[in-house]
Motif scaffolding. Structure first.
Motif, mmCIF file in Angstrom:
data_model
loop_
_atom_site.group_PDB
_atom_site.id
_atom_site.type_symbol
_atom_site.label_atom_id
_atom_site.label_comp_id
_atom_site.label_asym_id
_atom_site.label_seq_id
_atom_site.Cartn_x
_atom_site.Cartn_y
_atom_site.Cartn_z
ATOM 1 N N PRO A 146 -23.466 -9.750 1.564
ATOM 2 C CA PRO A 146 -22.169 -8.931 1.287
ATOM 3 C C PRO A 146 -21.010 -9.519 0.527
ATOM 4 C CG PRO A 146 -22.046 -9.411 3.621
ATOM 5 C CD PRO A 146 -23.298 -9.842 3.003
ATOM 6 N N ASN A 147 -20.820 -8.774 -0.504
ATOM 7 C CA ASN A 147 -19.197 -9.416 -1.346
ATOM 8 C C ASN A 147 -18.229 -8.780 -0.593
ATOM 9 O OD1 ASN A 147 -20.528 -10.829 -3.656
ATOM 10 N ND2 ASN A 147 -21.758 -8.810 -3.990
ATOM 11 N N LEU A 148 -16.959 -9.213 -0.825
ATOM 12 C CA LEU A 148 -15.728 -8.840 -0.247
ATOM 13 C C LEU A 148 -15.698 -7.224 -0.108
ATOM 14 C CD1 LEU A 148 -13.222 -9.432 1.151
ATOM 15 C CD2 LEU A 148 -12.062 -9.771 -1.108
ATOM 16 N N HIS A 149 -15.855 -6.625 -1.236
ATOM 17 C CA HIS A 149 -15.579 -5.105 -1.147
ATOM 18 C C HIS A 149 -16.704 -4.478 -0.340
ATOM 19 C CE1 HIS A 149 -18.718 -5.479 -4.393
ATOM 20 N NE2 HIS A 149 -19.172 -3.984 -3.974
ATOM 21 N N GLU A 150 -17.904 -5.169 -0.233
ATOM 22 C CA GLU A 150 -18.740 -4.248 0.855
ATOM 23 C C GLU A 150 -18.215 -4.559 2.125
ATOM 24 O OE1 GLU A 150 -23.109 -4.767 -1.176
ATOM 25 O OE2 GLU A 150 -22.073 -6.796 -0.788
ATOM 26 N N VAL A 151 -17.703 -5.856 2.504
ATOM 27 C CA VAL A 151 -17.125 -5.896 4.030
ATOM 28 C C VAL A 151 -16.103 -4.952 4.289
ATOM 29 C CG1 VAL A 151 -16.190 -7.550 5.287
ATOM 30 C CG2 VAL A 151 -17.905 -8.335 3.822
ATOM 31 N N VAL A 152 -15.014 -4.795 3.221
ATOM 32 C CA VAL A 152 -13.776 -4.212 3.646
ATOM 33 C C VAL A 152 -13.825 -2.782 3.374
ATOM 34 C CG1 VAL A 152 -12.322 -5.990 3.206
ATOM 35 C CG2 VAL A 152 -12.751 -4.385 1.503
ATOM 36 N N GLN A 153 -14.703 -2.478 2.416
ATOM 37 C CA GLN A 153 -15.204 -0.947 2.200
ATOM 38 C C GLN A 153 -15.827 -0.351 3.381
ATOM 39 O OE1 GLN A 153 -16.427 -0.328 -1.757
ATOM 40 N NE2 GLN A 153 -14.145 -0.494 -2.604
ATOM 41 N N GLU A 154 -16.645 -1.137 4.066
ATOM 42 C CA GLU A 154 -17.475 -0.659 5.458
ATOM 43 C C GLU A 154 -16.552 -0.091 6.336
ATOM 44 O OE1 GLU A 154 -20.561 -2.425 8.676
ATOM 45 O OE2 GLU A 154 -20.546 -3.517 6.779
ATOM 46 N N VAL A 155 -15.389 -0.842 6.406
ATOM 47 C CA VAL A 155 -14.456 -0.560 7.427
ATOM 48 C C VAL A 155 -13.636 0.562 6.673
ATOM 49 C CG1 VAL A 155 -12.093 -1.264 8.459
ATOM 50 C CG2 VAL A 155 -14.020 -2.829 8.295
ATOM 51 N N ALA A 156 -13.061 0.390 5.484
ATOM 52 C CA ALA A 156 -12.198 1.350 4.794
ATOM 53 C C ALA A 156 -12.747 1.698 3.292
ATOM 54 C CB ALA A 156 -10.787 0.980 4.874
ATOM 55 N N LEU A 183 -8.803 -8.290 8.410
ATOM 56 C CA LEU A 183 -7.758 -7.903 7.917
ATOM 57 C C LEU A 183 -7.659 -6.508 7.759
ATOM 58 C CD1 LEU A 183 -6.662 -10.558 5.284
ATOM 59 C CD2 LEU A 183 -5.564 -10.053 7.396
ATOM 60 N N ALA A 184 -8.963 -6.004 7.358
ATOM 61 C CA ALA A 184 -9.045 -4.363 7.189
ATOM 62 C C ALA A 184 -9.025 -3.739 8.439
ATOM 63 C CB ALA A 184 -10.354 -4.209 6.330
ATOM 64 N N GLU A 185 -9.752 -4.153 9.295
ATOM 65 C CA GLU A 185 -10.150 -3.486 10.787
ATOM 66 C C GLU A 185 -8.634 -3.427 11.638
ATOM 67 O OE1 GLU A 185 -13.525 -4.846 13.129
ATOM 68 O OE2 GLU A 185 -14.331 -3.009 12.316
ATOM 69 N N ASP A 186 -8.278 -4.818 11.481
ATOM 70 C CA ASP A 186 -7.099 -5.108 12.775
ATOM 71 C C ASP A 186 -5.436 -5.098 12.215
ATOM 72 O OD1 ASP A 186 -8.982 -4.959 15.013
ATOM 73 O OD2 ASP A 186 -9.286 -7.242 14.377
ATOM 74 N N HIS A 187 -5.601 -4.954 11.004
ATOM 75 C CA HIS A 187 -4.233 -5.072 10.138
ATOM 76 C C HIS A 187 -3.938 -4.121 9.315
ATOM 77 C CE1 HIS A 187 -3.054 -8.727 12.407
ATOM 78 N NE2 HIS A 187 -4.292 -9.102 12.358
ATOM 79 N N GLY A 188 -4.966 -3.140 9.094
ATOM 80 C CA GLY A 188 -4.687 -1.814 7.966
ATOM 81 C C GLY A 188 -4.729 -2.436 6.755
ATOM 82 N N ILE A 189 -5.201 -3.664 6.026
ATOM 83 C CA ILE A 189 -4.974 -4.000 4.774
ATOM 84 C C ILE A 189 -6.101 -3.281 3.864
ATOM 85 C CG2 ILE A 189 -5.268 -6.029 3.204
ATOM 86 C CD1 ILE A 189 -2.763 -6.059 4.998
ATOM 87 N N ARG A 190 -5.707 -2.694 2.742
ATOM 88 C CA ARG A 190 -6.458 -1.849 2.094
ATOM 89 C C ARG A 190 -6.523 -2.512 0.660
ATOM 90 N NH1 ARG A 190 -7.851 -1.137 6.368
ATOM 91 N NH2 ARG A 190 -7.745 0.878 7.588
ATOM 92 N N GLN A 191 -6.267 -3.384 0.235
ATOM 93 C CA GLN A 191 -5.987 -4.060 -1.165
ATOM 94 C C GLN A 191 -6.231 -5.493 -1.046
ATOM 95 O OE1 GLN A 191 -2.807 -2.697 -3.392
ATOM 96 N NE2 GLN A 191 -1.246 -3.004 -2.024
ATOM 97 N N PHE A 192 -7.116 -6.231 -1.929
ATOM 98 C CA PHE A 192 -7.374 -7.453 -1.642
ATOM 99 C C PHE A 192 -7.419 -8.055 -2.885
ATOM 100 C CE2 PHE A 192 -9.062 -5.518 2.117
ATOM 101 C CZ PHE A 192 -8.893 -6.496 3.026
ATOM 102 N N LEU A 193 -7.181 -9.281 -3.288
ATOM 103 C CA LEU A 193 -7.104 -10.388 -4.579
ATOM 104 C C LEU A 193 -8.073 -11.425 -3.904
ATOM 105 C CD1 LEU A 193 -6.460 -10.928 -7.346
ATOM 106 C CD2 LEU A 193 -4.299 -12.120 -6.313
ATOM 107 N N ASP A 194 -9.004 -11.531 -4.596
ATOM 108 C CA ASP A 194 -10.093 -12.601 -4.368
ATOM 109 C C ASP A 194 -10.082 -13.600 -5.339
ATOM 110 O OD1 ASP A 194 -12.008 -14.411 -3.222
ATOM 111 O OD2 ASP A 194 -13.528 -12.700 -3.665
#
Length: 269
Positions: free
Chosen positions: A87-97, A67-78
């Motif tokens: 790695p927690n969710l923020h570590e995964v997506v913040q590595e991308v963005a 979602l972060a890499e291919d669809h440009g999502i920058r906000q997540f609700l877990d």
């Protein structure tokens, strides 16, 4: 951002809790004797349970990164975060963005006690923790943390990982829909859904153990799991066992009978 602290009387360590059982089976350290007892009983019923739980978490990593890499999502609700495990969710997506925002939600006071690990955001982004129950979506959506970090004019990635099987009908569909309703078009739902389709005898015994521990469980077949995404656009490969959703090298050699979870990601129209 500071995490609220639980009162000692809230910790409820005298009974098993799903997040701590999950932590124990995956080799974590944040659990108590009732969790160990429950986890051991479940693994006796189905020795593949640790493999199944690990693949559920790996699905979350792949889905979030996609979602972060291919669809440009920058906000997540877990929702249903569980105990922090890197790695927690923020570590995964913040590595991308690194500018990504993540709001975590859980109702286990032990998770709350460890929430500081979920708040170590990249300086460009932000994370927050909401102490709330999925059965009360208004408490999630109305929380200051959600309102501060989530911009409802931009798409959101909603993750409901490893929790839906603890939500019984008819609440299940209502609660998912209530979380989706305020999210704008172009948002995504990533969800895993427990099933007994592939190892019915063993998985149903595990479900019975959960019920005996005070954690009611509802398992769904493929048709029912797929119906949760009605009215949305499923991303390829659709609803699959979690290890078959955009698999990587880590998924090589995993047997289908060892996985009791469907997973999918869908786009809100």
């Amino acid at each position: 951002m500071n995490a609220p602290q639980p009162r000692p009387s809230d910790l409820a360590t005298s009974r098993a809790h799903s997040a701590r059982v999950y932590d124990y089976i995956l080799g974590g350290k944040d659990h108590y004797p009732p969790d160990v007892e429950a986890g051991d009983a479940m693994c006796r019923h189905w020795p593949a349970l640790p493999v199944h739980m690990l693949e559920n978490r790996r699905f979350m990593h792949r889905a979030a990164r996609h979602l972060a890499e291919d669809h440009g999502i920058r906000q997540f609700l877990d929702v249903g975060t569980g105990l922090p495990t890197s790695p927690n969710l923020h570590e995964v997506v913040q590595e991308v963005a690194p500018e990504s925002h993540v709001v975590y939600v859980d109702n286990d006071p032990i998770v709350l006690a460890h929430a500081c690990a979920l708040l170590r955001s990249a300086p460009e982004g932000a994370t927050a923790y909401v102490d709330a129950d999925m059965h009360d979506p208004d408490a999630i959506l109305g929380s200051p943390e959600f309102r501060e970090l989530i911009d409802l004019d931009r798409p959101v990635g909603l993750l409901v990982i490893g929790i839906l099987h603890f939500i019984l009908p008819p609440d299940d569909r209502r609660l998912i829909q209530r979380l989706l309703d305020p999210l704008p078009s172009g948002s995504y739902l990533a969800m895993t859904i427990g099933t007994a389709d592939f190892a019915p005898e063993e998985v149903n015994r595990v479900a019975q153990e959960y019920r005996q521990q005070g954690m009611p469980m509802e398992l769904r077949d493929l048709a029912t799991a797929t119906s949760f995404f009605d009215g949305m656009d499923l991303l390829e490969p659709g609803v699959t066992q979690v290890h078959e959703w955009r698999p990587g090298p880590e998924q090589e050699g995993i047997e289908g009978r060892d996985i009791a979870m469907y997973g999918a990601v869908a786009r809100k129209r």
